[in-house]
Design a protein around this motif. Structure first.
Motif, PDB file in Angstrom:
ATOM      1  N   ARG A  10       0.839  -1.189   0.000  1.00  0.00           N
ATOM      2  CA  ARG A  10       0.000   0.000   0.000  1.00  0.00           C
ATOM      3  C   ARG A  10       0.881   1.249   0.000  1.00  0.00           C
ATOM      4  NH1 ARG A  10      -1.474   0.624   4.742  1.00  0.00           N
ATOM      5  NH2 ARG A  10      -3.298   1.958   4.442  1.00  0.00           N
ATOM      6  N   GLU A  11       0.489   2.249  -0.749  1.00  0.00           N
ATOM      7  CA  GLU A  11       1.171   3.542  -0.694  1.00  0.00           C
ATOM      8  C   GLU A  11       0.576   4.357   0.440  1.00  0.00           C
ATOM      9  OE1 GLU A  11       1.449   5.908  -4.173  1.00  0.00           O
ATOM     10  OE2 GLU A  11       3.201   4.814  -4.897  1.00  0.00           O
ATOM     11  N   VAL A  12       1.442   4.818   1.324  1.00  0.00           N
ATOM     12  CA  VAL A  12       0.999   5.565   2.496  1.00  0.00           C
ATOM     13  C   VAL A  12       1.562   6.977   2.408  1.00  0.00           C
ATOM     14  CG1 VAL A  12       0.972   5.651   5.018  1.00  0.00           C
ATOM     15  CG2 VAL A  12       1.019   3.436   3.840  1.00  0.00           C
ATOM     16  N   PRO A 118      -2.760   8.543   8.795  1.00  0.00           N
ATOM     17  CA  PRO A 118      -2.151   7.524   7.931  1.00  0.00           C
ATOM     18  C   PRO A 118      -1.881   6.241   8.715  1.00  0.00           C
ATOM     19  CG  PRO A 118      -0.948   9.614   7.840  1.00  0.00           C
ATOM     20  CD  PRO A 118      -1.887   9.711   8.988  1.00  0.00           C
ATOM     21  N   ILE A 119      -2.042   5.110   8.039  1.00  0.00           N
ATOM     22  CA  ILE A 119      -1.800   3.805   8.660  1.00  0.00           C
ATOM     23  C   ILE A 119      -0.741   3.066   7.852  1.00  0.00           C
ATOM     24  CG2 ILE A 119      -2.785   1.599   9.367  1.00  0.00           C
ATOM     25  CD1 ILE A 119      -5.523   2.980   9.520  1.00  0.00           C
ATOM     26  N   LEU A 120       0.335   2.696   8.507  1.00  0.00           N
ATOM     27  CA  LEU A 120       1.392   1.893   7.897  1.00  0.00           C
ATOM     28  C   LEU A 120       1.281   0.478   8.455  1.00  0.00           C
ATOM     29  CD1 LEU A 120       5.094   2.827   7.366  1.00  0.00           C
ATOM     30  CD2 LEU A 120       4.533   0.713   8.555  1.00  0.00           C
ATOM     31  N   ALA A 142       9.552   5.608   7.410  1.00  0.00           N
ATOM     32  CA  ALA A 142       8.643   6.415   8.219  1.00  0.00           C
ATOM     33  C   ALA A 142       9.386   7.159   9.316  1.00  0.00           C
ATOM     34  CB  ALA A 142       7.555   5.533   8.822  1.00  0.00           C
ATOM     35  N   MET A 143      10.412   6.512   9.885  1.00  0.00           N
ATOM     36  CA  MET A 143      11.141   7.093  11.016  1.00  0.00           C
ATOM     37  C   MET A 143      12.364   7.900  10.591  1.00  0.00           C
ATOM     38  SD  MET A 143       9.287   6.286  13.527  1.00  0.00           S
ATOM     39  CE  MET A 143      10.358   6.898  14.836  1.00  0.00           C
TER      40      MET A 143
END
Length: 346
Positions: A10-12, A118-120, A142-143
């Motif tokens: 999925r693209e987040v 947003p959900i990763l 993400a981090m």
């Protein structure tokens, strides 16, 4: 905004630097990737899967990351305590959740997404090289720890590749038969085994060994009949162990657990009805293995242990316990100690 790809492909879309993050599982993986400093940006967590399930491990991280003692709890899908309200109330700019929670909470995660959060999704439970690597790279992106994540992903890819290559070369026409059972309730209780689709069952499938549970489970995990184990006559038996709380008869492994404690808790399994005649018991191939060593970025160490017992000559120069200690030294803040995998006979 920037876009990253999670473990499900999925693209987040998320901020360049999320500052308020909720994390729901795989906390040791999060720490290995983001460091203890990454926890300064965490505003909520699923407490029961760490503090509740493995308090001996949680307490060691809490001593190094004091915020863990008071981080708000967003609940857990298994207990029905996970809710959109708990997450939204923390005003996060990113929710990181495991694939099993994503699948179990469709309505709740849709509510969270509708609130603009947003959900990763990460997925170490699938126990595949591809998902491990994708999860690690996604968390790293993400981090803002892309280089660290790439190093960890490369390490895992290299180690698993070496193990599987050597196992394939060593394997003969007869596959070793392995039975694994979760040892939470003691020898009187038949614990869960795992299908080839997930966790330990997936490790066995990758190694090419014969999993006694294959074809005997309605789902991905569950107990198999005691008579099925006797009929299969496995060459190796593994009992999944840990430092579970309120499980006095469980097989014990983990930080601070001595080899003597582990063997003392494991030994009763050798006395199960009919087990004395099994090939595994007669050959001393009854083992305790830390259940938390699967579905992690260091489960290559458990994979190596299983492979080395099946084909010792092929792995003579490799030491799974030393590899686990080295992983701690390089990537985790908690010093390595205790017993994580060993045979019942010294």
């Amino acid at each position: 905004m920037r876009r990253i790809t999670d473990a499900l492909g999925r693209e987040v879309a998320l901020k360049p630097r999320p500052e308020r993050i909720v994390v729901m599982f795989n906390y040791e993986e999060f720490t290995a990737i983001a460091g203890t400093g990454g926890w300064s940006r965490v505003v909520g967590m699923n407490r029961v899967v760490w503090e509740g399930w493995r308090p001996a491990i949680f307490s060691r991280y809490r001593d190094l990351v004091p915020a863990l003692a008071t981080l708000p709890d967003v609940g857990n899908t298994d207990e029905g305590t996970f809710s959109a309200e708990k997450v939204i109330g923390l005003r996060p700019d990113l929710l990181m959740m495991p694939a099993w929670a994503w699948m179990a909470a469709e309505t709740i995660r849709n509510q969270i997404a509708a609130a603009g959060i947003p959900i990763l999704v990460f997925d170490y439970n699938a126990q595949t090289l591809e998902r491990h690597v994708a999860s690690t790279l996604a968390i790293g992106a993400a981090m803002g720890e892309e280089a660290r994540a790439a190093e960890l992903a490369d390490r895992y890819r290299r180690n698993i590749g070496t193990i599987l290559d050597r196992a394939a070369r060593a394997a003969g026409p007869v596959r070793p038969k392995i039975h694994l059972e979760l040892g939470q309730g003691g020898m009187e209780v038949v614990g869960n085994s795992y299908s080839p689709a997930t966790m330990w069952g997936r490790i066995f499938a990758m190694l090419g060994v014969m999993n006694v549970a294959e074809g005997r489970l309605a789902g991905n995990w569950g107990p198999i009949p005691a008579e099925a184990v006797l009929a299969a006559n496995p060459d190796f038996i593994y009992i999944g162990a840990s430092s579970w709380t309120n499980r006095p008869r469980a097989v014990r492994t983990g930080y601070g657990v001595t080899a003597e404690e582990t063997r003392r808790s494991l030994a009763p399994y050798a006395t199960r009805p009919g087990w004395a005649g099994l090939t595994a018991i007669r050959n001393g191939e009854l083992h305790a293995i830390e259940h938390g060593l699967c579905r992690t970025l260091f489960d290559d160490t458990a994979t190596l242990y299983i492979a080395k017992r099946a084909w010792p000559a092929a792995f003579e120069d490799m030491d799974p316990v030393a590899a686990l200690a080295d992983y701690h030294r390089r990537y985790l803040p908690v010093p390595f100690s205790g017993t994580w995998m060993l045979p019942w006979r010294a």
